[in-house]
Design an enzyme around this catalytic site. Structure first.
Site, short mmCIF file in Angstrom:
data_model
loop_
_atom_site.label_atom_id
_atom_site.label_comp_id
_atom_site.label_asym_id
_atom_site.label_seq_id
_atom_site.Cartn_x
_atom_site.Cartn_y
_atom_site.Cartn_z
N ARG A 185 50.03 8.42 32.84
CA ARG A 185 48.87 8.30 31.95
C ARG A 185 49.16 8.74 30.52
NH1 ARG A 185 43.99 11.55 32.02
NH2 ARG A 185 42.18 10.37 31.31
N ALA A 203 42.08 9.53 42.08
CA ALA A 203 42.62 9.15 40.76
C ALA A 203 41.71 9.67 39.64
CB ALA A 203 42.76 7.64 40.66
N CYS A 233 40.64 5.13 42.71
CA CYS A 233 39.91 5.86 43.75
C CYS A 233 39.41 7.20 43.21
CB CYS A 233 40.82 6.08 44.95
SG CYS A 233 42.19 7.19 44.59
N HIS A 242 35.53 11.70 38.83
CA HIS A 242 35.18 12.37 37.57
C HIS A 242 34.06 13.39 37.84
CE1 HIS A 242 36.14 8.24 35.57
NE2 HIS A 242 37.24 8.93 35.71
FE1 CFM Z 1 37.32 7.64 30.01
FE2 CFM Z 1 38.22 5.40 30.01
FE3 CFM Z 1 38.48 7.04 32.11
FE4 CFM Z 1 39.78 7.54 29.74
FE5 CFM Z 1 42.02 6.40 30.73
FE6 CFM Z 1 40.43 4.29 30.97
FE7 CFM Z 1 40.71 5.86 33.08
MO1 CFM Z 1 42.72 4.42 32.26
S1 CFM Z 1 38.43 6.68 28.38
S2 CFM Z 1 38.79 8.82 31.09
S3 CFM Z 1 41.82 7.95 29.22
S4 CFM Z 1 36.79 6.02 31.38
S5 CFM Z 1 42.32 4.46 30.02
S6 CFM Z 1 38.73 3.37 29.78
S7 CFM Z 1 40.65 3.77 33.02
S8 CFM Z 1 42.66 6.65 32.74
S9 CFM Z 1 39.18 6.92 34.18
#
Ligand code: CFM
Length: 542
Positions: free
Chosen positions: A90, A59, A56, A191
């Site tokens: 994480r 997250a 979400c 993000h």
């Molecule tokens: Fe970038 Fe990723 Fe992500 Fe990531 Fe991660 Fe991820 Fe994630 Mo899990 S590189 S930041 S460190 S998009 S592994 S493939 S899913 S936490 S949001």
């Protein structure tokens, strides 16, 4: 190709028509005849009822971008579960350094307002303000982040006002992130919210450039299992000053000084590209997509970086590091290759890693027959790269324009399929400053499957039909595969291993993969397709 078409048609037969129509848009078979990546639907809402592996907005904001900042305290404003379940899983590592002593590192702790029923009814802002006061009294952090969860948006707590008042009361920056979980279609929205808030409030507030000829930031590296530290080691060896690895092991001060670097590297393109692009516009800082996962990918990224600076000395040092490190790890890699070569893999992770690991798996001689992302956008599947050249201030001012031009052309023409011929596309690539073209789709082989937001059912069906030797995936789907007798590696936190980036990471990864492939336990499980079904007599036991 035809075989794969049939495989997918069989998979779709279980779906009602509307679901079938929708899911077909998210699954693409690689065809080497295609000039550009066929349109794949991505970053759209998952159909209700489908078991998705997505997260979400909270997250994405709190868990991914904000919480790893080591010397800020991040408060989960909401019920305790959101705080608890996003705590510590994480493996974004942090350590003390000359500017951040051990007792100023809070990223491994969990702070939450633990909203109860009366707070939901009467509002939680007073509780939040009290909590900030307690935190300041107990820890004296350098800054505080407040991340909202779903109920906060629903009851309308004004976290911005609480943050503003607390900033004035305590003289430290308190930032509010309205990242309620329901926003957007996945963690990707989170993000973006985090990037905007940090860009508007933190980046650019510092004025201390770290000493060095070539100062760089590594954006979108979260130091999972120590990946960022391995990258720093290599980059320093090449002659760079690493200003900030963001946000893995980053400090608040580092982020304030982010704009003082010469180049932004973008390791995870999905979670931090917004900051890279905003910094390019605001400060003229060029950015370069890199991939430090995989030996060849690392070498290529280092070469491209060196090119950006047009410094022969830097290029020479880079080549020396590449030669030395590659020679050091190659004999060990070759041993693991004997086990890994020719093995079939699925890679289904997040929004960036599946592509990064395509490279490392290729180094080991493995084939990725299915690759996909949970929440990526179309450009992550399509892939493209522009290598900026850093010469003078005046030149770097033109770079935003170059990026825009390349993006526009490729999106509107290359990727919208205005029937570009191969020659036209090649001409387009020459015309725009696109001197390196790679991504999930370009890196696949004829007949491979690329899949967006793969669900539980699709994963099971693809395993049954394609029988991979190993699956690289997430926390929830890992066990689906393992119960079917297929070993799975969890690629978000690396199953407590790592680092996997850079040269040392490649060895760790090859070692772990070779061990997984040769573990005898997998031969002791009878997969469902080899079980002899007992005929159903319709009689109830007992
Ligand atoms: Fe970038 Fe990723 Fe992500 Fe990531 Fe991660 Fe991820 Fe994630 Mo899990 S590189 S930041 S460190 S998009 S592994 S493939 S899913 S936490 S949001």
């Amino acid at each position: 190709m035809d075989g794969m078409d049939t495989t997918l048609e069989e998979l779709y037969t279980q779906y009602p028509d509307t679901v079938k129509k929708n899911r077909k848009k998210h699954i693409v078979i690689k065809s080497e005849a295609d000039v550009a990546c066929p349109q794949i639907e991505a970053n759209t809402r998952t159909i209700p009822g489908i078991i998705s592996q997505r997260g979400c907005a909270y997250a994405g904001c709190k868990g991914v971008v904000v919480a790893p900042i080591k010397d800020m305290i991040t408060i989960t404003h909401g019920p305790v579960g959101c705080g608890y379940y996003s705590w510590g899983t994480r493996r974004n590592k942090a350590r003390a350094d000359s500017t951040t002593p051990k007792d100023k590192i809070y990223s491994q702790l969990c702070f939450t307002t633990d909203m109860q029923e009366p707070d939901i009814v009467f509002g939680g802002d007073k509780k939040l303000a009290r909590m900030i006061d307690e935190i300041v009294a107990a820890f004296h952090p350098r800054g505080i982040n407040i991340c909202s969860t779903c109920p906060i948006g629903l009851i309308g707590d004004d976290i911005g006002a609480v943050a503003k008042a607390a900033t004035e009361r305590h003289g430290i920056q308190v930032l509010a992130y309205a990242c309620e979980g329901y926003k957007g279609v996945s963690q990707s929205a989170g993000h973006h919210i985090a990037n905007n808030t940090i860009m508007q409030n933190v980046i650019g507030k510092g004025n201390e450039r770290k000493p060095g000829k070539h100062v760089i930031n590594v954006l979108g590296e979260y130091n999972i299992g120590g990946d960022g530290w391995e990258q720093e080691r290599i980059l320093k060896d090449c002659g760079y000053t690493v200003n900030c690895v963001m946000t893995g092991d980053a400090s608040y001060e580092d982020i304030k000084n982010l704009h003082l670097a010469d180049l932004n590297l973008v390791q995870c393109h999905r979670s931090i590209n917004y900051i890279a692009e905003m910094m390019e516009t605001k400060y003229g800082t060029p950015w370069l997509k890199v991939n430090f996962v995989g030996v060849e990918a690392t070498n290529e990224s280092l070469r491209q970086m060196a090119k950006c600076f047009s410094d022969p000395e830097l290029e020479k040092q880079t080549e020396e590091v590449i030669a030395r490190e590659t020679a050091r790890i190659e004999p060990a890699l070759e041993q693991f290759r004997k086990i890994c070569r020719g093995k079939k893999a699925f890679a289904f992770v997040g929004g960036s890693r599946s592509h990064h690991y395509q490279h490392l798996l290729k180094d080991l001689g493995m084939e990725v027959v299915v690759a996909g992302y949970e929440f990526a956008h179309r450009d992550d599947y399509e892939g493209r790269q522009v290598i900026p050249t850093i010469k003078s201030d005046a030149d770097s001012k033109n770079i935003p324009e170059l990026h825009l031009k390349a993006d526009e052309k490729l999106y509107r023409e290359g990727n919208e399929y205005l029937n570009l011929s191969k020659e036209q596309f090649e001409a387009l690539k020459k015309e725009v400053p696109l001197n390196y073209y790679e991504g999930m789709y370009p890196d696949m082989k004829n007949g491979d499957i690329m899949i967006d937001d793969c669900n539980h059912y699709e994963l099971e069906e693809l395993i049954k039909k394609l029988r991979p030797d190993l699956i690289f995936t997430g926390v929830r789907d890992k066990y689906i595969a393992e119960k079917m007798g297929i070993p799975a590696k969890q690629m978000h936190s690396y199953d407590y291993a790592g680092p996997y980036a850079g040269y040392n990471g490649a060895i760790n990864f090859a070692n772990d993969v070779a061990h997984t492939l040769t573990t005898p336990a997998w031969k002791m499980i009878v997969p469902p397709w080899e079980r002899i079904e007992e005929p159903d007599t319709g009689k109830q036991e007992g």
